[in-house]
Design a protein around this motif. Structure first.
Motif, PDB file in Angstrom:
ATOM      1  N   ILE A  56     -11.122  -1.371   0.905  1.00  0.00           N
ATOM      2  CA  ILE A  56     -10.070  -0.985   0.796  1.00  0.00           C
ATOM      3  C   ILE A  56      -9.564   0.127   1.226  1.00  0.00           C
ATOM      4  O   ILE A  56      -8.419   0.177   1.649  1.00  0.00           O
ATOM      5  N   LEU A  57     -10.544   1.349   1.301  1.00  0.00           N
ATOM      6  CA  LEU A  57     -10.224   2.380   1.740  1.00  0.00           C
ATOM      7  C   LEU A  57      -9.922   2.658   2.996  1.00  0.00           C
ATOM      8  O   LEU A  57      -9.149   2.376   3.924  1.00  0.00           O
ATOM      9  N   MET A  68      -6.737   7.232  -5.079  1.00  0.00           N
ATOM     10  CA  MET A  68      -6.704   6.174  -5.045  1.00  0.00           C
ATOM     11  C   MET A  68      -7.794   5.915  -5.677  1.00  0.00           C
ATOM     12  O   MET A  68      -8.324   5.039  -7.173  1.00  0.00           O
ATOM     13  N   MET A  69      -9.169   6.951  -5.961  1.00  0.00           N
ATOM     14  CA  MET A  69     -10.581   6.919  -6.277  1.00  0.00           C
ATOM     15  C   MET A  69     -10.297   7.402  -8.171  1.00  0.00           C
ATOM     16  O   MET A  69     -10.919   6.863  -8.939  1.00  0.00           O
ATOM     17  N   TYR A  73       1.456  -1.394  -0.127  1.00  0.00           N
ATOM     18  CA  TYR A  73       0.060  -0.164  -0.394  1.00  0.00           C
ATOM     19  C   TYR A  73       1.002   1.418  -0.019  1.00  0.00           C
ATOM     20  O   TYR A  73       0.491   2.386  -0.667  1.00  0.00           O
ATOM     21  N   MET A 125      -6.033  -0.601  -6.922  1.00  0.00           N
ATOM     22  CA  MET A 125      -7.441   0.879  -7.418  1.00  0.00           C
ATOM     23  C   MET A 125      -7.875  -0.004  -9.253  1.00  0.00           C
ATOM     24  O   MET A 125      -9.246  -0.045  -9.336  1.00  0.00           O
ATOM     25  N   ARG A 126      -6.813   0.501 -10.172  1.00  0.00           N
ATOM     26  CA  ARG A 126      -7.398  -0.120 -11.246  1.00  0.00           C
ATOM     27  C   ARG A 126      -8.400  -1.529 -11.555  1.00  0.00           C
ATOM     28  O   ARG A 126      -8.783  -1.783 -12.498  1.00  0.00           O
ATOM     29  N   ILE A 131     -14.544  -1.024  -2.816  1.00  0.00           N
ATOM     30  CA  ILE A 131     -13.724   0.272  -2.589  1.00  0.00           C
ATOM     31  C   ILE A 131     -14.197   0.884  -1.029  1.00  0.00           C
ATOM     32  O   ILE A 131     -12.773   1.096  -0.963  1.00  0.00           O
ATOM     33  N   MET A 134      -0.447   0.855  -5.424  1.00  0.00           N
ATOM     34  CA  MET A 134      -2.229   0.938  -4.824  1.00  0.00           C
ATOM     35  C   MET A 134      -2.487   1.511  -6.415  1.00  0.00           C
ATOM     36  O   MET A 134      -3.077   0.829  -6.509  1.00  0.00           O
ATOM     37  N   ARG A 135      -1.967   2.566  -7.939  1.00  0.00           N
ATOM     38  CA  ARG A 135      -2.068   2.513  -8.787  1.00  0.00           C
ATOM     39  C   ARG A 135      -3.002   0.666  -9.138  1.00  0.00           C
ATOM     40  O   ARG A 135      -4.048   1.185  -9.963  1.00  0.00           O
ATOM     41  N   TYR A 187      -7.499   6.728  -9.593  1.00  0.00           N
ATOM     42  CA  TYR A 187      -7.211   5.863 -10.277  1.00  0.00           C
ATOM     43  C   TYR A 187      -8.519   4.592 -10.789  1.00  0.00           C
ATOM     44  O   TYR A 187      -7.913   4.004 -11.538  1.00  0.00           O
ATOM     45  N   TYR A 188      -9.097   4.695  -9.621  1.00  0.00           N
ATOM     46  CA  TYR A 188     -10.483   3.707  -9.985  1.00  0.00           C
ATOM     47  C   TYR A 188     -11.510   4.036 -11.080  1.00  0.00           C
ATOM     48  O   TYR A 188     -11.656   3.525 -12.143  1.00  0.00           O
TER      49      TYR A 188
END
Length: 349
Positions: A249-250, A268-269, A106, A116-117, A246, A112-113, A271-272
């Motif tokens: 993980i957050l 994070m969002m 993390y 989230m992707r 989501i 992290m990218r 990337y999502y």
């Protein structure tokens, strides 16, 4: 390895077109077990899963569906008769491909990218799935709101119960100090789900059948030697709004920080959003789920319901204190995030 286990494993693996060289027990947790088996086709991983037959069939179908949609996850070996699993005395075994690599970190931005992707791609690829048996192992959706209401009521009940105790221990005092603030967070979360868009999104998902993994976290992910992100452990799949994965993980990431981190949250969002864009209305539903004090509730319930009973009192106390600090830090960050939604949404695919 235990002789009985050895006989069971040998009997199960004999039903596959594999020549066994060595068998090694990796983990055993009662109803679950994992073996590494060296074969003439390389290493395979065999799992004993505490699932009913229809759920096993759905999991195998979902793995194939997701792989066809571009998701990296270990494939399932077929038996000599073409089945994806073996039933042995009422227990079910599945043999998977082995994947080599490392768990993502993390703290590494590129990892992290990828997480989230990868989660966004998972949700997107799952859309439209049906069940080969006509039944889904889990169909949460509206149960999320009911779950919040049940948890809220438990907090209320514990508050009444612990308030009446003549002798309160350190955890009771800590709980009572912060429970009112957490109850306010819970009330706000439940009120936010009165948003008419919530039920509209639920109805759409009943038709579209988006899946949540339910534990899309570092421990169930591997960055393979081929540099692709692999997701494991598909035995808890549920039809649900993607906000569940989501939010989880957050919370996992933020509880490792000293407090909620707005920039990390936004990144994070973003990337999502690059892979499976959410709308403003959908982010409002995510905010409602995040608003609920899931971490506080989870740690308190672990103590008051006697889970992890082997833990010393001090460990429970410290964990509840840490989770409370995380919960108390999130309100201002959540409001700032919502006020900056346009910046996040502009990252959409």
């Amino acid at each position: 390895m235990d002789t009985v286990f050895s006989d069971v494993v040998k009997d199960v693996i004999s039903q596959y077109p594999l020549k066994v060289e060595t068998i090694y027990l990796l983990s055993y947790k009662g109803k679950k077990a994992v073996w590494s088996i060296a074969t003439d086709q390389g290493e395979v991983i065999m799992k004993k899963l505490p699932m009913i037959e229809n759920d096993i069939k759905f999991m195998i179908h979902a793995i194939d569906y997701l792989r066809n949609g571009g998701i990296y996850t270990p494939g399932v070996f077929k038996t000599n008769s073409g089945e994806g699993y073996v039933e042995h005395e009422g227990e079910y075994f599945v043999v998977f491909e082995a994947v080599y690599g490392r768990n993502p970190d993390y703290e590494i931005e590129e990892d992290m990218r990828m997480i989230m992707r990868g989660m966004a791609a998972f949700h997107k690829a799952s859309k439209g799935i049906e069940s080969p048996t006509g039944e889904f192992p889990s169909f949460l959706l509206l149960e999320s709101k009911e779950e919040m209401e049940r948890r809220y009521q438990k907090l209320v009940n514990w508050k009444e119960e612990k308030s009446k105790k003549s002798e309160k221990n350190a955890i009771d005092k800590l709980f009572l100090k912060y429970v009112d603030t957490c109850l306010e967070q819970a009330e706000k979360a439940i009120a936010m789900l009165a948003n008419p868009y919530f039920e509209q999104w639920v109805e759409e998902t009943k038709i579209n059948k988006t899946l949540c993994h339910q534990d899309y976290a570092s421990g169930n992910l591997v960055i393979g030697n081929d540099n692709n992100l692999y997701v494991f452990d598909m035995d808890s799949l549920t039809v649900e709004l993607p906000v569940r994965d989501i939010r989880k993980i957050l919370n996992k990431v933020m509880k490792k920080e000293t407090a909620w981190n707005l920039e990390k949250f936004k990144n994070m969002m973003k990337y999502y959003q690059e892979v499976n864009p959410l709308t403003k209305e959908q982010y409002q539903i995510l905010a409602a789920d995040l608003q609920f004090p899931h971490l506080f509730y989870g740690q308190v319930s672990k103590y008051y319901e006697g889970r992890d009973a082997k833990w010393p009192l001090r460990k429970h106390f410290d964990r509840i204190k840490d989770m409370t600090a995380t919960e108390l830090s999130k309100d201002a960050v959540l409001q700032s995030f919502l006020s900056q939604l346009d910046e996040v949404i502009s990252h959409g695919a």
